[in-house]
Structures are given as C-alpha cells and as structure tokens.
Design a protein around this motif. Structure first.
Motif, PDB file in Angstrom:
ATOM      1  N   LEU A  44       0.826  -1.202   0.000  1.00 28.01           N
ATOM      2  CA  LEU A  44       0.000   0.000   0.000  1.00 28.01           C
ATOM      3  C   LEU A  44       0.865   1.258   0.000  1.00 28.01           C
ATOM      4  O   LEU A  44       0.616   2.195  -0.757  1.00 28.01           O
ATOM      5  CB  LEU A  44      -0.932  -0.012   1.206  1.00 28.01           C
ATOM      6  N   ILE A  45       1.896   1.268   0.813  1.00 21.03           N
ATOM      7  CA  ILE A  45       2.791   2.429   0.856  1.00 21.03           C
ATOM      8  C   ILE A  45       3.548   2.574  -0.459  1.00 21.03           C
ATOM      9  O   ILE A  45       3.768   3.687  -0.946  1.00 21.03           O
ATOM     10  CB  ILE A  45       3.746   2.326   2.054  1.00 21.03           C
ATOM     11  N   MET A  46       3.934   1.441  -1.080  1.00 19.49           N
ATOM     12  CA  MET A  46       4.625   1.497  -2.361  1.00 19.49           C
ATOM     13  C   MET A  46       3.723   2.120  -3.433  1.00 19.49           C
ATOM     14  O   MET A  46       4.164   2.974  -4.214  1.00 19.49           O
ATOM     15  CB  MET A  46       5.047   0.099  -2.799  1.00 19.49           C
ATOM     16  N   VAL A  47       2.448   1.736  -3.453  1.00 17.49           N
ATOM     17  CA  VAL A  47       1.505   2.295  -4.425  1.00 17.49           C
ATOM     18  C   VAL A  47       1.301   3.786  -4.165  1.00 17.49           C
ATOM     19  O   VAL A  47       1.302   4.598  -5.102  1.00 17.49           O
ATOM     20  CB  VAL A  47       0.163   1.529  -4.388  1.00 17.49           C
ATOM     21  N   MET A  48       1.148   4.167  -2.898  1.00 14.85           N
ATOM     22  CA  MET A  48       0.965   5.588  -2.575  1.00 14.85           C
ATOM     23  C   MET A  48       2.201   6.399  -2.978  1.00 14.85           C
ATOM     24  O   MET A  48       2.077   7.509  -3.495  1.00 14.85           O
ATOM     25  CB  MET A  48       0.685   5.741  -1.075  1.00 14.85           C
ATOM     26  N   ASP A  49       3.388   5.852  -2.764  1.00 20.55           N
ATOM     27  CA  ASP A  49       4.620   6.532  -3.138  1.00 20.55           C
ATOM     28  C   ASP A  49       4.703   6.694  -4.653  1.00 20.55           C
ATOM     29  O   ASP A  49       5.085   7.760  -5.152  1.00 20.55           O
ATOM     30  CB  ASP A  49       5.822   5.743  -2.613  1.00 20.55           C
ATOM     31  N   PHE A  50       4.332   5.654  -5.388  1.00 20.56           N
ATOM     32  CA  PHE A  50       4.354   5.720  -6.850  1.00 20.56           C
ATOM     33  C   PHE A  50       3.390   6.788  -7.368  1.00 20.56           C
ATOM     34  O   PHE A  50       3.740   7.592  -8.233  1.00 20.56           O
ATOM     35  CB  PHE A  50       3.996   4.350  -7.431  1.00 20.56           C
ATOM     36  N   VAL A  51       2.168   6.801  -6.815  1.00 19.61           N
ATOM     37  CA  VAL A  51       1.167   7.788  -7.244  1.00 19.61           C
ATOM     38  C   VAL A  51       1.642   9.201  -6.894  1.00 19.61           C
ATOM     39  O   VAL A  51       1.573  10.116  -7.723  1.00 19.61           O
ATOM     40  CB  VAL A  51      -0.207   7.493  -6.600  1.00 19.61           C
TER      41      VAL A  51
END
Length: 63
Positions: A44-51
C-alpha cells in the motif's frame, strides 16, 4: 543492590507462574498474520509513493 535482586526474583516468578503463554500453533498463526499484514501495508505504501511521485512529476514538469 538488594532491591535489584528482589526485582529479578519477582520478575522471574511472574514470568514462570503467572503469565499465560500462547501455544506454538497460536504463535505460528499470529506470526503469519503479522507477516501478511506487513506485506499488504508495504505494498500500500509502495503504491501511494508511486502515485505521489507521478503527481509531483506532473506538477513540476508542467512549470
């Protein structure tokens, strides 16, 4: 020094006689649940960082 010895004896007594320890199967189940939850949280944090990176690149790339 006597107080430290008393503290250690009482702590040992508490851990050996009064604490209810989980069974090995319960410990394994809870460990697996924590690992799965940690992986989901990391993804979840990886996706938020990417976005967020793409949003910031879009904002600063337009300027």
């Amino acid at each position: 020094m006597n107080k430290i010895g008393l503290y250690l004896r009482e702590s040992y007594n508490e851990l050996v006689h009064n604490v209810t320890w989980p069974s090995f199967s319960t410990l394994q189940t809870n460990t697996i649940l924590v690992l799965i939850g940690s992986v989901i949280f990391a993804l979840l944090i990886m996706v938020m960082d990417f976005v967020w990176k793409n949003v910031v690149d879009l904002i600063y790339g337009a300027v």
